[in-house]
Design a protein around this motif. Structure first.
Motif, PDB file in Angstrom:
ATOM      1  N   ASP A  20       0.878  -1.170   0.000  1.00 37.85           N
ATOM      2  CA  ASP A  20       0.000   0.000   0.000  1.00 37.85           C
ATOM      3  C   ASP A  20       0.913   1.217   0.000  1.00 37.85           C
ATOM      4  O   ASP A  20       1.563   1.513   1.000  1.00 37.85           O
ATOM      5  CB  ASP A  20      -0.884  -0.022   1.251  1.00 37.85           C
ATOM      6  N   VAL A  21       1.001   1.904  -1.136  1.00 35.10           N
ATOM      7  CA  VAL A  21       1.976   2.972  -1.316  1.00 35.10           C
ATOM      8  C   VAL A  21       1.385   4.325  -0.905  1.00 35.10           C
ATOM      9  O   VAL A  21       0.253   4.653  -1.250  1.00 35.10           O
ATOM     10  CB  VAL A  21       2.464   3.025  -2.781  1.00 35.10           C
ATOM     11  N   ARG A  22       2.184   5.089  -0.160  1.00 38.00           N
ATOM     12  CA  ARG A  22       1.749   6.394   0.327  1.00 38.00           C
ATOM     13  C   ARG A  22       2.467   7.520  -0.409  1.00 38.00           C
ATOM     14  O   ARG A  22       3.431   7.291  -1.136  1.00 38.00           O
ATOM     15  CB  ARG A  22       2.021   6.502   1.834  1.00 38.00           C
ATOM     16  N   GLU A  95      -1.948   8.713   2.727  1.00 33.66           N
ATOM     17  CA  GLU A  95      -2.496   8.866   1.375  1.00 33.66           C
ATOM     18  C   GLU A  95      -1.419   9.403   0.449  1.00 33.66           C
ATOM     19  O   GLU A  95      -0.353   9.838   0.882  1.00 33.66           O
ATOM     20  CB  GLU A  95      -3.724   9.776   1.379  1.00 33.66           C
ATOM     21  N   SER A 100       0.610  11.153  -6.319  1.00 34.93           N
ATOM     22  CA  SER A 100       0.498  10.083  -7.315  1.00 34.93           C
ATOM     23  C   SER A 100       0.089  10.643  -8.675  1.00 34.93           C
ATOM     24  O   SER A 100      -0.540  11.700  -8.769  1.00 34.93           O
ATOM     25  CB  SER A 100      -0.514   9.031  -6.855  1.00 34.93           C
ATOM     26  N   TRP A 137      -4.427  -3.918  -8.291  1.00 36.98           N
ATOM     27  CA  TRP A 137      -3.293  -3.757  -7.379  1.00 36.98           C
ATOM     28  C   TRP A 137      -2.127  -4.665  -7.799  1.00 36.98           C
ATOM     29  O   TRP A 137      -0.975  -4.232  -7.882  1.00 36.98           O
ATOM     30  CB  TRP A 137      -3.734  -4.108  -5.967  1.00 36.98           C
ATOM     31  N   GLY A 148      -2.014   2.914  -3.857  1.00 32.36           N
ATOM     32  CA  GLY A 148      -2.449   3.142  -2.487  1.00 32.36           C
ATOM     33  C   GLY A 148      -3.956   3.260  -2.436  1.00 32.36           C
ATOM     34  O   GLY A 148      -4.566   3.857  -3.322  1.00 32.36           O
TER      35      GLY A 148
END
Length: 210
Positions: A20-22, A95, A100, A137, A148
Motif C-alpha cells: 500500500d503505497v503512500r 495517502e 500520485s 493492485w 495506495g
C-alpha cells in the motif's frame, strides 16, 4: 493453459511484494495510457457474481484531486481522536492523492434486474468490485507501479465531488497510482510495529471458537 513452477513462483513474488503505497514514496513520473489500460483490463478480468461486472471507474482530474484531498485532510484530523492512545498515528502518511500520477474512484453499479448468485447475499456485487481492485493492485505491482487505497473518506462527500446523485452507484474505493522510489521489503505498518503478521493457524476457526 497449464502454468509452470516458474509462473507460480512469479505470481507468489507479485502477491508477496504488493504494498500500500503512500505519498512519501511516489515519484514524479507519468503512467502511460497503455499501462493504465492494462490495469483497467485486469479489473475487467476479475470474477463477478453472475458475471455482472458491476465495477465502474472515475479517472480523477486535477481539480477533483484537490477537492478529494481537502476532504481527506478534514476526515483525517477527525479520525485522530479514535487513535489518540497510539501516538504513531499522527506521524503516519496515509495517502498519496496529490503525489500520485493517477487517481481512480471505484464504484459499484447496482443492477435493476436480478443477478444470478446475488439473491440472498446482496453484497456479493460489492465484493466483486473488491476482487477487481485486487486485480488492479497486483497488475500495477507487476508493472512496477505502486498503488495506495485511501479509505479515510466519507462516501457522501466523494459522491458530491464527482456529482454522483443516483443511488444505483455505491462508492467502494479511492485508488492512487504512480511510480515509486522503492517497494518496501515488508508492509509499512508491519515495519513500523503498528500490527504484527498473524499466523495461518490462528486464522482457522475451530469448533470451540465458533
Amino acid at each position: 493453459m497449464i502454468f509452470t513452477k516458474k509462473d507460480q513462483t512469479t505470481l507468489d513474488k507479485i502477491i508477496t511484494s504488493r504494498r500500500d503505497v503512500r505519498g512519501n514514496n511516489f515519484i514524479n513520473k507519468k503512467i502511460s495510457q497503455k499501462k493504465l489500460l492494462k490495469i483497467l483490463n485486469s479489473a475487467q478480468n476479475a470474477p463477478s457474481v453472475g458475471y455482472s461486472q458491476p465495477w465502474r471507474f472515475v479517472i480523477v482530474d486535477e481539480n477533483k484531486k484537490e477537492l478529494v484531498y481537502d476532504h481527506f485532510k478534514k476526515s483525517y484530523n477527525k479520525s485522530k481522536k479514535k487513535f489518540k492512545e497510539r501516538k504513531l498515528y499522527n506521524s503516519l502518511k496515509l495517502e498519496g492523492i496529490k503525489e500520485s500520477n493517477i487517481n481512480i474512484a471505484v464504484y459499484y453499479k447496482k443492477s435493476k434486474s436480478n443477478i444470478l448468485g446475488q439473491t440472498y447475499m446482496k453484497r456479493t456485487g460489492e465484493y466483486s468490485v473488491v476482487c477487481a481492485i485486487l486485480n488492479m493492485w497486483l497488475t500495477a505491482r507487476a508493472l512496477n507501479i505502486g498503488m495506495g487505497w485511501v479509505s479515510i473518506l466519507k462516501p457522501k462527500k466523494i459522491n458530491k465531488i464527482f456529482d454522483i446523485k443516483s443511488e444505483d452507484y455505491k462508492f467502494i474505493a479511492y485508488l492512487c497510482f504512480g511510480y515509486t522510489k522503492e517497494f518496501f521489503d515488508e508492509p509499512e505498518l508491519k515495519k513500523l510495529g503498528w500490527e504484527k503478521k498473524k499466523k495461518i493457524k490462528n486464522l482457522i476457526l475451530k469448533k470451540e471458537n465458533k
